[in-house]
Scaffold this motif. Structure first.
Motif, PDB file in Angstrom:
ATOM      1  N   GLY A 354     -22.401  48.633 -14.284  1.00 28.96           N
ATOM      2  CA  GLY A 354     -21.945  48.536 -12.933  1.00 28.96           C
ATOM      3  C   GLY A 354     -22.665  49.279 -11.782  1.00 28.96           C
ATOM      4  N   ASN A 355     -22.359  50.178 -11.662  1.00 40.92           N
ATOM      5  CA  ASN A 355     -22.952  51.262 -10.600  1.00 40.92           C
ATOM      6  C   ASN A 355     -23.846  52.379 -11.057  1.00 40.92           C
ATOM      7  N   ARG A 356     -24.143  52.137 -12.406  1.00 37.09           N
ATOM      8  CA  ARG A 356     -25.141  53.074 -13.022  1.00 37.09           C
ATOM      9  C   ARG A 356     -26.188  52.113 -13.764  1.00 37.09           C
ATOM     10  N   LEU A 357     -27.321  52.661 -14.027  1.00 35.86           N
ATOM     11  CA  LEU A 357     -28.291  52.079 -14.875  1.00 35.86           C
ATOM     12  C   LEU A 357     -27.578  52.156 -16.339  1.00 35.86           C
ATOM     13  N   GLN A 358     -27.598  51.140 -16.834  1.00 39.10           N
ATOM     14  CA  GLN A 358     -27.400  50.999 -18.247  1.00 39.10           C
ATOM     15  C   GLN A 358     -28.521  50.977 -19.466  1.00 39.10           C
ATOM     16  N   VAL A 359     -28.550  51.974 -20.151  1.00 37.46           N
ATOM     17  CA  VAL A 359     -29.802  52.000 -21.305  1.00 37.46           C
ATOM     18  C   VAL A 359     -28.862  51.769 -22.686  1.00 37.46           C
ATOM     19  N   LEU A 360     -29.134  50.560 -23.006  1.00 39.05           N
ATOM     20  CA  LEU A 360     -28.442  49.964 -24.232  1.00 39.05           C
ATOM     21  C   LEU A 360     -29.125  49.768 -25.394  1.00 39.05           C
ATOM     22  N   PRO A 361     -29.005  50.729 -26.470  1.00 42.35           N
ATOM     23  CA  PRO A 361     -29.742  50.472 -27.782  1.00 42.35           C
ATOM     24  C   PRO A 361     -29.589  49.163 -28.223  1.00 42.35           C
ATOM     25  N   ILE A 362     -30.964  48.397 -28.793  1.00 43.46           N
ATOM     26  CA  ILE A 362     -30.697  47.146 -29.029  1.00 43.46           C
ATOM     27  C   ILE A 362     -31.779  46.857 -30.430  1.00 43.46           C
ATOM     28  N   VAL A 363     -31.497  45.742 -30.867  1.00 43.37           N
ATOM     29  CA  VAL A 363     -32.636  45.456 -32.047  1.00 43.37           C
ATOM     30  C   VAL A 363     -33.099  44.199 -31.549  1.00 43.37           C
ATOM     31  N   PHE A 364     -34.380  43.797 -32.134  1.00 47.18           N
ATOM     32  CA  PHE A 364     -35.045  42.612 -31.392  1.00 47.18           C
ATOM     33  C   PHE A 364     -35.046  41.516 -32.500  1.00 47.18           C
ATOM     34  N   GLU A 365     -35.227  40.250 -32.210  1.00 44.71           N
ATOM     35  CA  GLU A 365     -35.284  39.104 -32.977  1.00 44.71           C
ATOM     36  C   GLU A 365     -36.480  38.506 -32.551  1.00 44.71           C
ATOM     37  N   HIS A 366     -37.295  38.334 -33.429  1.00 46.88           N
ATOM     38  CA  HIS A 366     -38.681  37.932 -33.184  1.00 46.88           C
ATOM     39  C   HIS A 366     -38.780  36.232 -33.433  1.00 46.88           C
ATOM     40  N   GLY A 367     -39.279  35.500 -32.342  1.00 47.02           N
ATOM     41  CA  GLY A 367     -39.628  34.042 -32.621  1.00 47.02           C
ATOM     42  C   GLY A 367     -40.439  33.467 -31.520  1.00 47.02           C
ATOM     43  N   GLU A 368     -40.037  32.269 -31.221  1.00 50.96           N
ATOM     44  CA  GLU A 368     -41.035  31.840 -30.057  1.00 50.96           C
ATOM     45  C   GLU A 368     -40.688  32.789 -28.778  1.00 50.96           C
ATOM     46  N   GLN A 369     -39.529  33.280 -28.709  1.00 53.87           N
ATOM     47  CA  GLN A 369     -39.276  34.171 -27.484  1.00 53.87           C
ATOM     48  C   GLN A 369     -38.854  35.815 -28.234  1.00 53.87           C
ATOM     49  N   LEU A 370     -39.164  36.702 -27.576  1.00 49.58           N
ATOM     50  CA  LEU A 370     -38.700  38.016 -27.808  1.00 49.58           C
ATOM     51  C   LEU A 370     -37.161  38.016 -27.473  1.00 49.58           C
ATOM     52  N   ARG A 371     -36.101  38.121 -28.399  1.00 50.07           N
ATOM     53  CA  ARG A 371     -34.889  38.311 -28.177  1.00 50.07           C
ATOM     54  C   ARG A 371     -34.499  39.793 -28.567  1.00 50.07           C
ATOM     55  N   CYS A 372     -33.282  40.028 -27.928  1.00 52.31           N
ATOM     56  CA  CYS A 372     -32.490  41.232 -28.571  1.00 52.31           C
ATOM     57  C   CYS A 372     -31.274  41.070 -28.343  1.00 52.31           C
ATOM     58  N   ALA A 373     -30.391  42.071 -28.921  1.00 57.58           N
ATOM     59  CA  ALA A 373     -29.099  42.234 -29.159  1.00 57.58           C
ATOM     60  C   ALA A 373     -28.709  43.463 -29.393  1.00 57.58           C
ATOM     61  N   PRO A 374     -27.297  43.867 -28.777  1.00 57.61           N
ATOM     62  CA  PRO A 374     -26.884  45.408 -28.696  1.00 57.61           C
ATOM     63  C   PRO A 374     -27.017  45.902 -30.309  1.00 57.61           C
ATOM     64  N   ALA A 375     -27.387  47.036 -30.479  1.00 56.29           N
ATOM     65  CA  ALA A 375     -27.201  47.623 -31.790  1.00 56.29           C
ATOM     66  C   ALA A 375     -25.986  48.552 -31.827  1.00 56.29           C
ATOM     67  N   VAL A 376     -25.274  48.747 -30.646  1.00 59.42           N
ATOM     68  CA  VAL A 376     -23.971  49.399 -30.464  1.00 59.42           C
ATOM     69  C   VAL A 376     -23.218  48.492 -29.511  1.00 59.42           C
ATOM     70  N   ALA A 377     -21.566  49.007 -29.387  1.00 55.75           N
ATOM     71  CA  ALA A 377     -20.930  48.339 -28.484  1.00 55.75           C
ATOM     72  C   ALA A 377     -21.299  48.904 -27.130  1.00 55.75           C
ATOM     73  N   ALA A 378     -21.438  48.163 -26.243  1.00 55.71           N
ATOM     74  CA  ALA A 378     -21.885  48.507 -24.966  1.00 55.71           C
ATOM     75  C   ALA A 378     -20.756  49.352 -24.199  1.00 55.71           C
ATOM     76  N   GLY A 379     -19.496  49.140 -24.649  1.00 53.89           N
ATOM     77  CA  GLY A 379     -18.640  50.049 -23.939  1.00 53.89           C
ATOM     78  C   GLY A 379     -18.367  51.519 -24.854  1.00 53.89           C
ATOM     79  N   ARG A 380     -19.155  51.652 -25.997  1.00 60.17           N
ATOM     80  CA  ARG A 380     -19.029  53.019 -26.725  1.00 60.17           C
ATOM     81  C   ARG A 380     -20.533  53.346 -27.374  1.00 60.17           C
ATOM     82  N   ILE A 381     -21.276  53.543 -26.199  1.00 63.38           N
ATOM     83  CA  ILE A 381     -22.678  53.974 -26.433  1.00 63.38           C
ATOM     84  C   ILE A 381     -22.960  55.310 -27.040  1.00 63.38           C
ATOM     85  N   SER A 382     -22.530  56.341 -26.133  1.00 58.53           N
ATOM     86  CA  SER A 382     -22.999  57.621 -26.112  1.00 58.53           C
ATOM     87  C   SER A 382     -22.885  58.318 -27.717  1.00 58.53           C
TER      88      SER A 382
END
Length: 417
Positions: A354-382
């Motif tokens: 929302g009102n803050r920069l979100q820095v979300l740990p992610i993992v990458f999926e490689h293919g025709e496009q570089l894709r990413c998915a959360p490594a942790v739940a976005a609501g329970r990062i820290s």
């Protein structure tokens, strides 16, 4: 330490303030060698001689006068007299008369009288072997064929590397090849990691209720090592203001930076914040970022830069990436302080901050496009250190974005490279 302001500041504001406090390390002149790997140049470096140093052969074969091969017609190959051999490192410069050639190895200096090289596979020596007194040339070769020309890579006085460039394997090799014997550099800063926390116990120790394994020293030392700083001092300290203050006073004169995790909040037991309140060059602030909002940073009276980071592991790692790593790189004189931002496509959706920069740990999926998915739940990062273990980078979601949908393009940082 200045009191924490009521209004949180942006990541850019906090980062700019930190960088304004950084003092570059004093440069030193050191001999070229493996010990310089990871150092940063403090001045431009020019080639002291041409690269290559002389015309030389790009292939194993025969050094020839190209005119001796130009008369070839189908079925009438040229036959040349072999008068000797020029191996790599040889200083022999044979005179070649019309109809003569020499055997030559890759990298060997081309005889002054020759102007081309015939590969061994294009001669009768491919079948008969090297030990011959004459050789049949099966193909015509133009002037300059398979010859590396003197200075074609770099000429004398040409720029090889700039101040601010990091000395990796390829750049060190290039500088040595260009004649550098010593370089003016800034080596890695000396960093201490101060670990506090009454609840922390060494990994493997039996835990009582309320106790947890101490992992932040491993985390921060590892992040430093991945940033090229391999000689960090790790110090464990009890949660006592007097003891913490004594440790800071001991470490500050002998280190360029001190990093701590935890104890920076407004609570009664946040010892680091209380100790740093006596340091006029250190300030506390809240940053509009998730995770990593509470920060204490600045310069200690006894010299070292201080980075007091939040105690939750992912918050500490994010704070290191956004604020500490760029500052340490600035100390060393790097021309580029931040990692490059890439674009990736969200494989899954998640709630933003929302009102803050979100820095979300992610993992990458490689293919025709570089894709990413959360490594942790976005609501329970820290505090999600388990999921964070698989993270390969961070998605950076700007303030004002409420939600990321599958297929959205997001900015990402790749870490651990």
């Amino acid at each position: 330490m200045k009191r924490q302001p009521e209004e949180a500041i942006s990541v850019a504001e906090h980062s700019a303030r930190l960088l304004s406090l950084v003092q570059p390390l004093a440069p030193q002149t050191l001999p070229v060698g493996p010990v310089l790997h990871g150092a940063v140049l403090a001045s431009d470096v020019l080639a002291s001689h041409p690269l290559p140093l002389w015309d030389n052969s790009a292939m194993d074969g025969f050094a020839v006068r190209s005119a001796d091969t130009a008369i070839l017609t189908s079925g009438s190959p040229a036959t040349l007299q072999v008068i000797g051999e020029v191996p790599a490192g040889s200083s022999w410069d044979p005179q070649l008369l019309p109809g003569q050639c020499v055997k030559i190895m890759t990298g060997a200096p081309l005889p002054t009288a020759a102007d081309a090289v015939v590969r061994i596979e294009d001669t009768s020596a491919a079948v008969a072997g090297w030990d011959v007194s004459s050789v049949r040339i099966n193909v015509p070769v133009p002037k300059g064929k398979d010859v590396r020309q003197r200075g074609e890579d770099r000429s004398t006085g040409e720029l090889i590397a700039r101040a601010g460039d990091e000395l990796g394997a390829a750049r060190l090799s290039a500088l040595a090849a260009a004649g550098a014997s010593e370089l003016l550099v800034r080596t890695m800063p000396k960093v201490a990691v101060l670990v506090t926390g009454a609840e922390l116990r060494p990994p493997g120790q039996t835990l009582s209720r309320g106790q947890i394994p101490e992992t932040n020293s491993l985390l921060i030392a590892g992040l430093l090592a991945e940033s090229g700083i391999t000689a960090a001092t790790i110090v464990h300290c009890v949660d006592d203001p007097q003891t913490v203050r004594a440790k800071l006073n001991e470490l500050a004169p002998t280190h360029d930076a001190i990093l701590s995790t935890g104890g920076v909040g407004p609570g009664d037991y946040d010892v680091m914040r209380k100790v740093l309140a006596d340091e006029p060059g250190v300030y506390a602030t809240r940053v509009r970022v998730r995770p990593g909002q509470p920060q204490c940073a600045g310069r200690l009276a006894k010299g070292a830069m201080m980075f007091a980071l939040p105690g939750n592991p992912v918050s500490a790692a994010v704070s290191f990436e956004l604020f500490v790593r760029p500052a340490l790189r600035a100390m060393q004189g790097h021309s580029v302080l931040q990692r490059p931002r890439l674009k990736a496509v969200a494989a899954l959706g998640w709630r933003a901050a929302g009102n803050r920069l979100q820095v979300l740990p992610i993992v990458f999926e490689h293919g025709e496009q570089l894709r990413c998915a959360p490594a942790v739940a976005a609501g329970r990062i820290s505090h999600s250190v388990g999921g964070f273990g698989s993270a390969q980078g961070y998605a950076l979601i700007p303030a004002g974005v409420e939600e990321i949908h599958p297929g959205d393009t997001v900015d990402v940082l790749r870490t651990g490279l």
